[in-house]
Design a protein around this motif. Structure first.
Motif, short mmCIF file in Angstrom:
data_model
loop_
_atom_site.label_atom_id
_atom_site.label_comp_id
_atom_site.label_asym_id
_atom_site.label_seq_id
_atom_site.Cartn_x
_atom_site.Cartn_y
_atom_site.Cartn_z
N SER A 101 -18.82 -5.23 -46.35
CA SER A 101 -17.93 -4.68 -47.35
C SER A 101 -17.27 -5.80 -48.14
CB SER A 101 -16.84 -3.81 -46.70
OG SER A 101 -16.05 -4.58 -45.80
N THR A 102 -16.88 -5.47 -49.37
CA THR A 102 -16.16 -6.42 -50.22
C THR A 102 -14.91 -5.72 -50.76
OG1 THR A 102 -17.41 -5.70 -52.17
CG2 THR A 102 -18.26 -7.60 -50.96
N LYS A 106 -11.52 -5.73 -58.05
CA LYS A 106 -11.30 -7.15 -58.24
C LYS A 106 -9.96 -7.38 -58.94
CE LYS A 106 -15.40 -7.46 -56.59
NZ LYS A 106 -15.57 -7.62 -55.14
N ASP A 115 -14.49 -15.07 -53.78
CA ASP A 115 -14.59 -13.73 -53.18
C ASP A 115 -15.13 -13.85 -51.75
OD1 ASP A 115 -14.39 -11.02 -52.95
OD2 ASP A 115 -16.04 -10.56 -54.33
N ILE A 117 -16.88 -11.60 -48.27
CA ILE A 117 -17.60 -10.43 -47.78
C ILE A 117 -17.32 -10.31 -46.29
CG2 ILE A 117 -19.79 -11.57 -47.24
CD1 ILE A 117 -21.16 -9.15 -48.65
N LYS A 142 -15.79 -13.14 -41.96
CA LYS A 142 -15.81 -13.16 -43.41
C LYS A 142 -16.56 -14.39 -43.91
CE LYS A 142 -11.38 -10.74 -43.82
NZ LYS A 142 -9.98 -10.82 -44.33
N MET A 145 -18.16 -16.56 -50.89
CA MET A 145 -19.33 -16.73 -51.74
C MET A 145 -19.62 -18.21 -51.98
SD MET A 145 -20.33 -13.66 -52.22
CE MET A 145 -19.67 -13.34 -50.58
N TYR A 263 -26.03 -8.66 -52.15
CA TYR A 263 -25.25 -7.44 -51.94
C TYR A 263 -24.01 -7.44 -52.81
CZ TYR A 263 -21.94 -4.17 -49.93
OH TYR A 263 -21.01 -3.18 -49.79
N ASN A 264 -23.25 -8.54 -52.74
CA ASN A 264 -21.99 -8.59 -53.50
C ASN A 264 -22.25 -8.51 -55.00
OD1 ASN A 264 -19.26 -8.72 -53.88
ND2 ASN A 264 -19.07 -10.90 -53.47
#
Length: 313
Positions: A101-102, A106, A115, A117, A142, A145, A263-264
């Motif tokens: 999940s993110t 934003k 960011d 994930i 977590k 990025m 994914y992100n």
């Protein structure tokens, strides 16, 4: 440049796939491996074929939708890989959810590289991590990025250009030994013993280190495509590298870094339209060259990593 996707060519034959799956199931000790191979051969071929279709369309697509196509392409290839070790995949609906999940929205001033994930307890990603790479206890972890980008050796030049930081050191690989310069330890300010402990703590891989003349000789067991020893192969220069900063010794192999980044990005381009549009057309930050370079890289690197994974089985 890597363009060979020979594993896809081989897997277009159901007869070949039956033999391939039979060998995998027999080696794993499943009862009735021949029947299981017959049962799963067409599903496997379809996973590989759909993955290729997504990737081929992703190559032709504009930057704005590339992440979605590459993400689904990689997801299908990973599903095919799962079927080689789990003949009942998917056994439950729990393994179909993304498993990561993110941030839903934003914040103002959002930057992609900062960011994060988050890994969930159940779903596709944790199941892939555990089944294909024997990575457990990821729930709640977590990944930034920036760190995922930095773990892809073809992108190291961006970090050096934009941030002035050299993050990789070239090494030589001979079978299960890696010959690294002693400058690797000096830069991280650690001893060989501390390096061994760090690798075990961060990647669950056991290595042995010996100082010899000007080299650090690192021995590890098993196939590097099946364990998590962070030895990075750069397709551009055909050389191996080790990180020279501790936070890049991740638990996950490079293919999963590509998965998390895709994914992100796929979620952003689908659901964060305003930010995605500003990124694509304003050229106001370094985010765009990082993202574009990553997508250019994953187009070539993902098939290579997947072929290595299938060969390692």
């Amino acid at each position: 440049m890597y363009n060979d996707i020979s594993f896809i060519t081989l897997f277009k034959s159901v007869e070949y796939v039956k033999k391939y799956l039979y060998e995998r199931y027999k080696e794993a000790g499943f009862s009735s491996p021949k029947e299981l191979a017959f049962q799963n051969s067409y599903s496997f071929v379809y996973y590989i074929e759909l993955g290729q279709s997504y990737f081929e369309q992703g190559k032709k697509a504009p930057l704005s939708i590339k992440p979605v196509l590459f993400f689904y392409g990689l997801s299908h290839w990973l599903k095919g890989a799962l079927l080689t070790i789990d003949p009942n995949y998917p056994a439950t609906t729990q393994v179909l959810a993304h498993g990561v999940s993110t941030r839903k929205r934003k914040k103002q001033g959002y930057r992609f590289l900062t960011d994060e994930i988050k890994i969930q307890k159940e779903g596709f990603y944790p199941y892939v991590s555990k089944s294909l790479f024997n990575i457990k206890e990821l729930t709640g972890e977590k990944y930034k990025m920036r760190h995922l980008i930095m773990s892809i050796p073809e992108l190291a030049f961006l970090i050096e250009k934009f941030e002035g930081e050299s993050i990789l050191i070239q090494v030589n690989k001979v079978q299960n030994k890696v010959y690294a310069p002693l400058s690797l330890l000096k830069k991280m300010k650690i001893t060989p013993r501390r390096f061994e402990l760090m690798i075990k703590e961060k990647t669950n891989t056991i290595v042995q280190c010996i100082e010899k003349e000007e080299n650090l000789i690192i021995s590890y067991s098993g196939n590097n495509d099946k364990n998590n020893f962070p030895l990075y192969y750069n397709l551009n220069d055909k050389k191996y590298y080790l990180p020279s900063v501790p936070h890049l010794y991740l638990k996950i192999p490079e293919i999963l870094s590509h998965f998390l980044l895709l994914y992100n990005l796929s979620m952003i381009c689908r659901y964060e339209t305003e930010w995605w549009g500003e990124l694509l057309y304003s050229f106001s930050s370094n985010d765009r060259p990082y993202i574009q370079s990553f997508l250019d890289c994953t187009e070539r690197k993902t098939p290579y990593l997947m072929e290595s994974l299938f060969k390692a089985k």
